[in-house]
Design a protein around this motif. Structure first.
Motif, PDB file in Angstrom:
ATOM      1  N   ASN A 194       0.852  -1.202   0.000  1.00 57.37           N
ATOM      2  CA  ASN A 194       0.000   0.000   0.000  1.00 57.37           C
ATOM      3  C   ASN A 194       0.879   1.240   0.000  1.00 57.37           C
ATOM      4  O   ASN A 194       2.054   1.212   0.398  1.00 57.37           O
ATOM      5  N   GLY A 195       0.275   2.332  -0.444  1.00 61.83           N
ATOM      6  CA  GLY A 195       0.963   3.609  -0.459  1.00 61.83           C
ATOM      7  C   GLY A 195      -0.012   4.743  -0.255  1.00 61.83           C
ATOM      8  O   GLY A 195      -1.226   4.597  -0.454  1.00 61.83           O
ATOM      9  N   LEU A 196       0.523   5.916   0.161  1.00 66.11           N
ATOM     10  CA  LEU A 196      -0.313   7.092   0.412  1.00 66.11           C
ATOM     11  C   LEU A 196       0.418   8.317  -0.111  1.00 66.11           C
ATOM     12  O   LEU A 196       1.577   8.550   0.225  1.00 66.11           O
ATOM     13  N   LEU A 197      -0.282   9.091  -0.948  1.00 60.34           N
ATOM     14  CA  LEU A 197       0.285  10.313  -1.510  1.00 60.34           C
ATOM     15  C   LEU A 197      -0.133  11.510  -0.680  1.00 60.34           C
ATOM     16  O   LEU A 197      -1.317  11.670  -0.352  1.00 60.34           O
ATOM     17  N   LYS A 198       0.830  12.371  -0.352  1.00 60.60           N
ATOM     18  CA  LYS A 198       0.552  13.601   0.385  1.00 60.60           C
ATOM     19  C   LYS A 198       1.255  14.754  -0.319  1.00 60.60           C
ATOM     20  O   LYS A 198       2.350  14.593  -0.858  1.00 60.60           O
ATOM     21  N   SER A 199       0.613  15.926  -0.298  1.00 57.70           N
ATOM     22  CA  SER A 199       1.218  17.089  -0.931  1.00 57.70           C
ATOM     23  C   SER A 199       0.829  18.340  -0.178  1.00 57.70           C
ATOM     24  O   SER A 199      -0.141  18.363   0.588  1.00 57.70           O
ATOM     25  N   ASN A 200       1.593  19.401  -0.428  1.00 52.35           N
ATOM     26  CA  ASN A 200       1.356  20.703   0.193  1.00 52.35           C
ATOM     27  C   ASN A 200       1.425  21.747  -0.903  1.00 52.35           C
ATOM     28  O   ASN A 200       2.390  21.783  -1.682  1.00 52.35           O
ATOM     29  N   GLU A 201       0.414  22.606  -0.999  1.00 52.14           N
ATOM     30  CA  GLU A 201       0.366  23.599  -2.064  1.00 52.14           C
ATOM     31  C   GLU A 201       1.511  24.594  -1.988  1.00 52.14           C
ATOM     32  O   GLU A 201       1.858  25.233  -2.972  1.00 52.14           O
ATOM     33  N   SER A 202       2.112  24.767  -0.815  1.00 50.38           N
ATOM     34  CA  SER A 202       3.214  25.719  -0.668  1.00 50.38           C
ATOM     35  C   SER A 202       4.568  25.073  -0.957  1.00 50.38           C
ATOM     36  O   SER A 202       5.590  25.733  -0.850  1.00 50.38           O
ATOM     37  N   SER A 203       4.585  23.788  -1.316  1.00 50.03           N
ATOM     38  CA  SER A 203       5.838  23.079  -1.539  1.00 50.03           C
ATOM     39  C   SER A 203       5.807  22.383  -2.883  1.00 50.03           C
ATOM     40  O   SER A 203       4.759  22.000  -3.392  1.00 50.03           O
ATOM     41  N   ASN A 204       6.999  22.215  -3.488  1.00 50.92           N
ATOM     42  CA  ASN A 204       7.128  21.502  -4.744  1.00 50.92           C
ATOM     43  C   ASN A 204       7.360  20.007  -4.543  1.00 50.92           C
ATOM     44  O   ASN A 204       7.599  19.288  -5.505  1.00 50.92           O
ATOM     45  N   LEU A 205       7.340  19.551  -3.287  1.00 49.13           N
ATOM     46  CA  LEU A 205       7.617  18.157  -2.994  1.00 49.13           C
ATOM     47  C   LEU A 205       6.323  17.350  -2.860  1.00 49.13           C
ATOM     48  O   LEU A 205       5.377  17.784  -2.209  1.00 49.13           O
ATOM     49  N   LEU A 206       6.301  16.197  -3.487  1.00 52.66           N
ATOM     50  CA  LEU A 206       5.212  15.242  -3.360  1.00 52.66           C
ATOM     51  C   LEU A 206       5.715  14.103  -2.476  1.00 52.66           C
ATOM     52  O   LEU A 206       6.715  13.461  -2.790  1.00 52.66           O
TER      53      LEU A 206
END
Length: 491
Positions: A194-206
């Protein structure tokens, strides 16, 4: 406005609008083809795709508008000449220059509108376009991954998932990742349940969190015999976090430089302010590099060493001519110290050379950035002038060739525009590398084609054809007739 002026203006505007819509649609289709990998199979709604194309379309105007004016000018005035409407105008005492007067005012106004559009609308649309591309991935990071196939993210990541779930598809099932560095033959394979994707609109990192998996890594051995055994390492994990840089997702099209730079998102006042800062920074860095090299050399010369008076005691015994020979200073040292001095000199010289080389490369990048901003500034004026230039090429050319419709005019228009676009692209590339001044790089195409516009306008207004075909055909005709007479006499 007289009836004739209204008729000419109506004919031109109708043709121009039709050509502009068709060409604009073609260039937008080209944009869809460029970004098809980002749009296809990502479950994007219609409004999001519409916004994507809406923000992309303004940058097509500098290409579509001059070509539309050129083609409309050739078709409109070629149709007038072909249908003998110009002959009727000339019989009434109306010259070509007088017939073009109303359209010239219209094209001049269109040039002003094009300048305002390039200065205000295109920078804002470019800013919105770049941020929309980034936010699509940041707000819905799973859109970067399509189920059931490997998805290339950047230069060294390939990700495959069997199933996506969750509100935004952020939950992944059966994850396979191939990771390979640039120029490396060995790969790292990561598998997770399993995996989970997280992101932040203020960052270029996924951020990708993996659960219950293992990784398989090929090992690189310096021994060729060991390498033939294909050594590897395998390890399991309950949780692993990977960070993927999203900025690389914005570098997959022909506008890579514009996306990585801000020059396409600024108007004239902002470009002037930015250029002033960039040029001042370039000058300061240049002085700083010079001062650092000088100080480094001075410090190397004044650095204390472990030499003693005994090392220099023999100098007093040498003749004055040897003491004052600056080309043979090494001979003043004892033999045991000469090698050390040479080693220190070589190290200092090599270190200074490396610093100078790195500084030159950094300064070249700064100069390239400055040139890009100058090119963006001049382009806003070039688009306005290009509208006038293409009109004064297209309208006289149509009157000379006397062909309307979509046959011969399209051929002439495409040839002229390809020459204009090629010279423009060549000049910009050369100016970016500091081969020529940015002003010349931006205006090179206009400078080359301006004499053609003047020549065509002069010949059309004075009823002179483009090429005197009689001067070419008559000698050929006479030669053919003589040839046939000679043959007939022989028979």
């Amino acid at each position: 406005m007289k009836i004739l002026d209204r008729y000419i203006l109506k004919s031109f505007v109708t043709t121009f609008a039709t050509v502009f819509i068709i060409l604009f649609f073609i260039f937008i289709l080209q944009g869809i083809w460029l970004f098809i990998a980002e749009l296809a199979g990502k479950d994007l709604d219609v409004w999001l795709v519409t916004k994507f194309l809406l923000f992309y379309s303004p940058k097509m105007i500098p290409l579509v508008l001059p070509l539309s004016i050129l083609l409309a000018g050739i078709m409109t005035f070629g149709s007038f000449a072909e249908n003998y409407e110009f002959a009727a105008m000339k019989s009434s005492g109306i010259s070509l220059g007088r017939a073009m007067r109303g359209l010239t005012i219209f094209i001049f106004g269109l040039s002003i509108v094009a300048f305002i559009f390039a200065n205000n609308v295109i920078p804002k649309a470019e800013y919105k376009f770049v941020n929309l591309r980034k936010n699509i991935i940041q707000r819905q990071p799973a859109m970067a991954i399509v189920e059931g196939q490997f998805n290339s993210i950047g230069d060294n990541f390939n990700i495959k998932v069997s199933k996506k779930s969750g509100e935004k598809g952020e939950k992944l099932t059966d994850v396979t990742i191939h990771k390979r560095g640039k120029g490396e033959a060995q790969a790292t394979i990561i598998r997770a349940k399993n995996g989970l994707l997280k992101s932040n609109e203020s960052s270029n990192l996924l951020q990708l969190e993996l659960f219950d998996g293992y990784y398989y890594e090929e090992l690189k051995s310096k021994n060729s015999r060991e390498q033939q055994k294909a050594p590897f390492a395998k390890s399991t994990f309950s949780k692993q976090i990977m960070n993927i840089d999203l900025s690389m997702l914005n570098n997959n099209d022909m506008d890579e430089e514009k996306i990585s730079q801000t020059n396409g998102m600024l108007n004239i006042s902002e470009l002037n302010y930015t250029l002033d800062s960039l040029e001042n920074n370039y000058t300061k860095e240049e002085r700083s590099i010079t001062d650092n090299v000088v100080k480094r050399t001075s410090n190397a010369l004044s650095r204390k060493t472990s030499y003693t008076e005994r090392d220099f005691s023999h100098i007093e015994k040498l003749p004055d001519s040897v003491k004052t020979d600056k080309n043979d200073l090494l001979s003043l040292m004892v033999d045991s110290k000469k090698q050390r001095i040479l080693d220190i000199a070589i190290n200092n010289t090599s270190s200074s050379a490396n610093i100078i080389k790195q500084s030159i490369n950094a300064q070249n990048e700064r100069m390239k950035n400055i040139n890009n901003h100058w090119l963006a500034l001049y382009e806003k004026f070039v688009i306005a002038y290009a509208c006038l230039l293409m009109f004064f090429i297209g309208a006289p050319l149509g009157a000379i060739i006397r062909k309307g419709g979509i046959g011969l005019p399209i051929v002439f228009a495409v040839i002229i525009f390809i020459v204009f676009h090629f010279i423009n692209t060549f000049g910009k590339k050369l100016a970016q590398e500091n081969g020529i001044p940015p002003f010349l790089g931006s205006w090179m195409s206009s400078i080359v084609l301006t004499p053609l516009a003047i020549l065509l306008t002069y010949r059309a207004t004075n009823d002179i054809g483009m090429i005197n075909m009689d001067a070419i055909m008559l000698p050929l005709q006479k030669a053919v007739m003589k040839l046939f007479k000679i043959k007939s006499n022989e028979e």
